[in-house]
Design a protein around this motif. Structure first.
Motif, PDB file in Angstrom:
ATOM      1  N   CYS A  20       0.837  -1.205   0.000  1.00  0.00           N
ATOM      2  CA  CYS A  20       0.000   0.000   0.000  1.00  0.00           C
ATOM      3  C   CYS A  20       0.871   1.255   0.000  1.00  0.00           C
ATOM      4  N   TYR A  37      -2.187   2.788  -2.763  1.00  0.00           N
ATOM      5  CA  TYR A  37      -3.511   2.205  -2.584  1.00  0.00           C
ATOM      6  C   TYR A  37      -3.811   2.050  -1.096  1.00  0.00           C
ATOM      7  N   ASP A  38      -5.085   1.773  -0.813  1.00  0.00           N
ATOM      8  CA  ASP A  38      -5.537   1.708   0.577  1.00  0.00           C
ATOM      9  C   ASP A  38      -5.729   0.288   1.090  1.00  0.00           C
ATOM     10  N   GLY A  56      -1.816   5.089  -7.107  1.00  0.00           N
ATOM     11  CA  GLY A  56      -2.944   5.571  -6.328  1.00  0.00           C
ATOM     12  C   GLY A  56      -2.949   7.070  -6.128  1.00  0.00           C
ATOM     13  N   ASP A  57      -1.808   7.726  -6.341  1.00  0.00           N
ATOM     14  CA  ASP A  57      -1.725   9.177  -6.181  1.00  0.00           C
ATOM     15  C   ASP A  57      -2.099   9.931  -7.444  1.00  0.00           C
ATOM     16  N   ASP A  95      -7.424   3.606  -9.709  1.00  0.00           N
ATOM     17  CA  ASP A  95      -8.296   3.071  -8.663  1.00  0.00           C
ATOM     18  C   ASP A  95      -7.922   1.655  -8.252  1.00  0.00           C
ATOM     19  N   LYS A  99      -8.102   1.515  -4.163  1.00  0.00           N
ATOM     20  CA  LYS A  99      -8.449   2.658  -3.331  1.00  0.00           C
ATOM     21  C   LYS A  99      -9.564   2.244  -2.371  1.00  0.00           C
TER      22      LYS A  99
END
Length: 951
Positions: A558, A563-564, A696-697, A701, A728
Motif C-alpha cells: 500500500c 492504494y488503501d 494511487g496518487d 483506482d 483505493k
C-alpha cells in the motif's frame, strides 16, 4: 528490528552497475545525474517526494533471522484436513536440483523453444502423465489450481455446447466438490449469468437435464467427503442431453481406479499437488486439464508439442498458439497467461522418480492406511459414511465431536471440520503418503480408544469397488522407467537443465517481463517446513507467522503504490486483472449502476487485458494510439463521452506498453472519472515506478501487482507467479473473498486458496525487507538508466521506435528492425542469431509486429549490457553485408541460426560463411559457449502433426 540498520550490502549486490559504471552510462546518454534522467523520463506531475517504506534495509543474515522468527510462529500440525491438499514427500534429489536450482527457477516461458528444450521435455512428461492417468487424448502444460481449472473447464464446455434458444445456460455441480472449487465456479459464472445447479449426480442430475439447457457438469472423483462413486451413469446421461462431462479427479487415486476417459468423460481436471509439491499454505501448485481430441482447439493454456528442427531432428515447442488470449484478445474465452511450469516440472519429475509401480505402491499404501483407520473407527462405533473410499473417511461424531477435535489438537493433528452445515457433527479424515501407523493410532486415541496398528490391521478390508479398479496401463514410456536410481535421476535433470538458457547463464532482455535477479537469500524460506507444510485451511492460530507476514507485506505494498487495501489472493497477473475488474463491476452494482459494462482498452494493451474484461462480463472498446505510441487522448475522450452512461473502466498499462511514461496519464484518469468510470492500471511495468511514482496518487483506482516481475519472484519457466491487487478505499469492500475466511463477501474468490500461492510471498517479503525504501527507489532508477543506456547505444543501429517528448524511454525500449525487410531480414532471424551469442531474444513483435522490446532490469551490470549491445551491433554488421550484396539472407548466418554442435561436427561445409563465423561469432568465448541443442524449429510442422505425449 531496529538493531539491524542498513548496511547497503544487499542493495549493492542486487543492482548491477557500479557507481563508476553509472557515471560512464550517464555520460553515454548525455545527462549529468540519475536525478536529471528521472526528471526527463517521468512527468513532473506524478513524481512522489516522500518516504516509501519506513524501515531501513536489513542485511541478509538479519533479514533471514527475522523471517525465521516469523516461521517459528507457525505451528506445523499433522494435516488430515483434505479438501484437495495433502502432505507430500518431495524426493531430496528433486528438491535440491530443481526447486532450489536457479537453472530451473530463473528460466522464462519457453517462447524461444530452441533454448527451452529441457523444460519443454519436462512439460511433455507432465502432459504424458496427465493423459495416461486420465485416459484422455490431449493435456495442457498445467493451470493455476484445481478450482480455476474447474472454472476453465466450465467455460470450455460453454464454448463448445453453449445455451440453446436464448435460454439461461445452466451448469450442474456435484454437491461433493471441494467447497473452494464451488466458490470459484460461482465467481466465474456470475458475469455470464450462468446458473449453477448443485446436487447429487445420482439423484438430482436427471431432473436438471430434463429441464434442459445444461451445457455441462462437474463430478468429483473421489468426492471431497471421500465418497468413491461410479460416475459413468451420470456421464451417459449428460451425453444423452448433449452436455459435456467434466471429472475432477485425484491423480494418485487414478493409479488404482478407472480413468475418467475410460468412464466416458470429455474433460478431466485436478491438482497434482500431492505429487511431491508442498502444501505451502495454498500454493503454488500445478493443476491439470485433459480433453478428448475433438476439444483440443478449445483447450485453454499451453500445450507442448513435438515438431522437428531444420535438420529434421525431433524438437519441442509450444503448439496451437492461435487459441491464446494474446492472439484472440477480447474474443478470447480464457485469460490464462501464466502456467505453473515449475510446479508442473516438479510433479513430472516425481512421476519419473517413482515410475508407475512406485506411484501405485504409494497409492496402495495410502488406501490401506485408510482402510485400517476405518476398521478401527468402526469398532468404536463410528461407521464411515461411505462404503467405498480411497484415502478420505467422513464419520458422524455426534456429541463427541468437540471432544474428539480437542484431543486431536492436543496430539498436534488437524481433522477436517467443515464438510457442510447440514451435517454439523461430521468429521473428515484425509490420509496421504506422509501418514504413518503412529498417526492412525493417535487418531484412534482422539476418538477414545487405545488400539494398536497391529491389533486392527488384520481386520481391515479394501474398499475399492471391483467395477472401478483400474485395468489399463499408464506411464509406459521409457522416461518413466529409466531414472529410478538417484544417480540416473540426477543426471537426467542435469541433462535437461544444460539444454536451456536461463538467467543463471545470461541476461534475458525480455520487454514487459522483468527478468531480474532472484537472490538466493530470498529463495531460502521456501524450503522451510514452517512455510512449506501448512494446510491452507489450518486453524488461523497455527499460522500466526504467515498472518504477520501477510499484514506487513500488504502495508508495504500500500505504501509503495498509494492504494488503501491489498488482496493477496490472485495467483497470477491475469487473475489479478480479473479480480480487479470484478471489484469495479461490484462497486458499480452497489451504486445501482449495473449497466456500466464498457471497458476502454488501448490498442497496444497486452492480450490479457481485453480477455480479462470479457471474462468479467464487460464490453471492450478499443482506444487508438498515436504515432508516438501514446494513448490517443482525444480518441479516448471521444469514446468516453460516447459511452459516458455505460462506462465501467479504462484499462491502461503505465509506463505504456510502448516503454514510455506518457505525460498525460493524469488527464486520462480525470477523463475516465468524469464519465463515471474507474481506472484499472495494469501493474506489469511497476518496476519503473516504485519509489518514483504511486498509481494511487495520480488517479488509478486499482492495479494488479506482478510480484514475479517487480518484486523478485522468479518466473520458473513460465510460473508460478502472483498478481495481488491494490485498490483505493472505495473498492476495498469488493476485494475477492473466500468461503474459508468470509461467508458474506461481496465478490467471491478467484483462486482456491485465500492467499493464493502463499509460500512464494516470502520471496517478495524478503526482497522489500532487504532493499528498503531507498533501495527500491534506486532499483527503479537504475532500471530506467539501463534501458536508456541500451537505447542510446543501439539507436544508431536499430532505431528506438518510441520515446517521450524529452527523448527518453522508461525501463524498456522498442527496437525497430522493420526497415531491414527490404533485404529479407526478419525479427525471427535476429532473435535466433542472438542465441549464437548466448542470449535469450527480447520480446518479439509485441506490442508492434516486427519489432524487439528490450528490458534490461536494474540487476544487469554494465558489462552484460555492453555484451548484449555488442552482439546486436555485430548482428547489424552481418545484415549490412547482406545489404551490400555480399551474400543473400538465405545464405547468411542469420537464416541458419541458431548453430548447433552438428554444424561443427558435419564433414562438409558448403555455406558462404565460415564455421567459425557461424558458430563462434565475435566476442563469444569458445570456452564458455552455450550450445543450443536443436536448430531452428519448424512451427508449422508441429501444428499440422500435433503430438503432445509420449506414445
Amino acid at each position: 528490528m531496529s538493531a539491524h540498520r542498513e548496511r547497503g550490502d544487499f542493495v549493492r549486490r542486487h543492482i548491477g552497475p557500479s557507481p563508476h559504471d553509472i557515471r560512464a552510462m550517464l555520460e553515454q546518454i548525455g545527462v549529468d545525474s540519475v536525478a536529471a534522467l528521472m526528471a526527463q523520463a517521468l512527468p513532473a506531475d506524478i513524481r512522489q517526494h516522500h518516504p516509501l517504506v519506513p524501515d531501513a534495509a536489513l542485511e541478509e543474515s538479519a533479514a533471514l533471522a527475522h523471517v525465521r522468527e516469523l516461521a517459528q510462529r507457525n505451528q506445523v500440525f499433522t494435516s488430515l484436513i483434505g479438501r484437495g491438499y495433502c502432505g507430500t514427500i518431495l524426493p531430496a534429489v528433486i528438491g535440491r536440483n530443481i526447486l532450489e536450482n536457479p537453472a530451473w527457477y530463473t528460466a522464462y516461458t519457453p517462447y524461444q523453444p530452441e533454448i527451452s528444450q529441457g523444460r519443454l521435455e519436462a512439460l511433455f512428461n507432465f502432459q504424458t502423465l496427465t493423459c495416461d492417468l486420465t485416459g484422455l487424448d490431449v493435456a495442457n502444460a498445467s493451470l493455476l489450481d484445481e478450482a480455476t481449472a474447474a472454472a476453465e473447464a466450465m467455460a470450455l464446455a460453454f464454448r463448445v455446447k453453449g445455451a440453446r434458444s436464448g435460454a439461461a445456460a445452466r451448469f450442474f455441480v456435484d454437491h461433493d466438490v471441494h467447497p473452494q472449487t464451488l466458490a470459484v465456479l460461482k465467481t466465474r459464472a456470475a458475469p455470464f449469468a450462468w446458473s449453477l445447479i448443485i446436487g447429487d449426480p445420482d439423484t438430482d442430475l436427471r431432473t436438471a437435464l430434463d429441464r434442459g439447457d445444461v451445457f455441462g457438469a462437474l463430478l468429483q472423483y473421489p468426492g471431497s467427503s471421500g465418497a468413491l462413486r461410479d460416475p459413468s451413469a451420470a456421464i451417459t446421461a449428460l451425453h444423452g442431453a448433449g452436455a459435456l462431462a467434466i471429472v475432477a479427479a485425484d491423480p494418485l487415486a487414478l493409479t488404482l481406479i478407472s480413468s475418467p476417459g475410460a468412464l466416458g468423460a470429455d474433460i478431466a481436471i485436478g491438482s497434482v499437488q500431492r505429487f511431491g509439491l508442498p502444501m505451502g499454505y495454498g500454493g503454488p501448485h500445478a493443476a491439470y486439464m485433459a480433453v478428448r481430441d475433438a476439444l483440443k482447439r478449445a483447450l485453454p493454456g499451453r500445450i507442448v508439442g513435438l515438431s522437428v528442427d531444420r535438420r529434421g531432428a525431433p524438437a519441442w515447442r509450444l503448439a496451437l498458439q492461435t487459441r491464446e488470449q494474446h492472439i484472440r484478445r477480447e474474443k478470447a474465452t480464457s485469460n490464462i497467461c501464466t502456467a505453473q511450469v515449475l510446479p508442473a516440472v516438479l510433479a513430472s519429475m516425481y512421476a519419473v522418480y517413482h515410475g508407475p509401480e512406485g506411484l501405485r505402491d504409494i497409492a496402495q499404501r495410502v488406501h490401506h492406511h485408510a482402510c485400517v483407520l476405518a476398521a478401527g473407527l468402526l469398532e468404536l462405533g463410528f461407521a464411515p459414511r461411505h462404503a467405498h473410499f480411497f484415502d478420505t473417511i467422513t464419520v458422524d461424531a455426534g456429541e463427541a465431536r468437540d471432544a474428539i477435535i480437542a484431543r486431536a489438537l492436543d496430539a498436534n493433528i488437524n481433522l477436517g471440520l467443515d464438510h457442510g452445515p447440514d451435517r454439523p457433527s461430521d468429521l473428515r479424515i484425509a490420509l496421504d503418503e506422509t501418514t504413518t501407523p503412529e498417526i492412525i493410532e493417535a487418531v484412534w486415541r482422539a476418538f477414545g480408544a487405545g488400539f494398536t496398528w497391529a491389533g486392527i490391521e488384520a481386520s481391515a478390508c479394501e474398499t475399492l469397488p471391483d467395477g472401478l479398479r483400474r485395468v489399463s496401463p499408464f506411464l509406459t514410456a521409457p522416461v518413466f522407467y529409466n531414472h529410478h536410481s538417484e544417480t540416473e535421476m540426477l543426471r537426467y535433470m542435469r541433462k535437461l537443465a544444460d539444454r536451456d538458457l536461463a538467467l543463471d547463464r545470461a541476461m534475458i532482455p525480455l520487454g514487459s517481463c522483468t527478468m531480474k535477479l532472484n537472490a538466493t537469500t530470498e529463495m531460502m524460506p521456501l524450503s522451510w517446513r514452517e512455510f512449506a507444510d501448512l494446510h491452507p485451511f489450518a486453524p488461523p492460530e497455527q499460522a500466526e507467522g504467515y498472518a504477520a507476514l501477510f499484514e506487513r507485506l500488504k502495508t508495504w505494498l500500500c505504501a509503495l503504490t498509494g492504494y488503501d487495501a491489498i488482496s493477496l489472493q490472485p495467483n497470477s497477473g491475469a487473475q489479478g486483472e480479473f479480480a480487479g475488474l470484478l471489484a469495479i463491476a461490484a462497486w458499480h452494482a452497489s451504486r445501482g449502476e449495473e449497466h456500466r459494462k464498457v471497458c476502454l482498452i488501448p490498442a497496444s494493451a497486452h492480450g490479457t487485458n481485453p480477455a480479462s474484461a470479457a471474462m468479467a462480463g464487460m464490453e471492450v472498446v478499443v482506444v487508438a494510439c498515436g504515432s508516438n505510441g501514446d494513448v490517443d487522448v482525444d480518441d479516448l475522450r471521444a469514446r468516453a463521452e460516447a459511452h459516458s452512461g455505460r462506462l465501467a473502466a479504462v484499462m491502461i498499462t503505465y509506463p505504456s506498453t510502448h516503454g514510455v511514461f506518457e505525460d498525460r496519464i493524469r488527464e486520462i484518469c480525470d477523463i475516465t472519472h468524469a464519465h463515471g468510470g474507474q481506472v484499472y492500471l495494469d501493474g506489469a511495468n511497476l518496476n519503473a515506478q516504485i519509489g518514483l511514482a504511486r498509481p494511487g496518487d495520480y488517479g488509478a483506482d486499482v492495479s494488479h501487482l506482478n510480484l514475479h516481475k517487480t518484486f523478485a519472484i522468479p518466473h520458473g519457466g513460465g510460473g508460478p507467479g502472483m498478481g495481488p491487487i491494490g485498490v483505493k478505499a472505495h473498492l476495498a469492500p469488493f476485494l475477492p473473498g473466500h468461503p474459508a475466511t468470509d461467508h458474506h463477501c461481496a465478490v467471491g474468490p478467484v483462486a482456491a486458496s485465500p492467499n493464493g500461492s502463499a509460500s512464494i510471498l516470502t520471496i517478495s517479503y524478503l526482497y522489500i525487507l532487504m532493499m528498503g525504501g531507498e533501495g527500491l527507489k534506486r532499483a527503479s532508477e537504475i532500471a530506467i538508466l539501463n534501458a536508456n543506456y541500451i537505447a542510446s547505444r543501439l539507436d544508431p543501429h536499430f532505431p528506438v521506435l518510441y520515446r517521450n517528448a524529452r527523448g527518453r524511454v522508461a525501463h524498456e525500449c522498442i527496437l525497430d528492425p522493420r526497415g531491414l525487410k527490404a533485404c529479407g531480414v526478419t525479427v525471427d532471424d535476429i532473435a535466433k542469431r542472438l542465441i549464437d551469442y548466448g542470449f535469450h531474444a527480447p520480446t518479439m513483435s509485441f506490442p508492434v509486429a516486427g519489432t524487439l522490446m528490450v528490458e534490461p532490469t536494474e540487476s544487469e551490470s554494465r558489462a552484460e549490457l555492453d555484451r548484449f549491445c555488442d552482439a546486436m551491433i555485430a548482428i547489424r554488421s552481418e545484415i549490412a553485408a547482406i545489404e551490400a550484396g555480399q551474400l543473400t539472407i538465405e545464405d547468411s548466418p542469420l537464416r541458419y541460426a541458431p548453430h548447433t554442435v552438428h554444424d561443427i561436427a558435419d564433414d562438409g561445409w558448403d555455406r558462404r560463411y565460415s564455421r567459425a563465423a557461424g558458430c563462434f561469432p565475435p566476442s563469444v568465448s569458445r570456452l564458455d559457449k552455450y550450445w543450443c541443442p536443436v536448430g531452428r524449429i519448424d512451427n508449422v510442422h508441429g501444428d499440422r502433426n500435433l503430438i503432445c505425449r509420449w506414445s
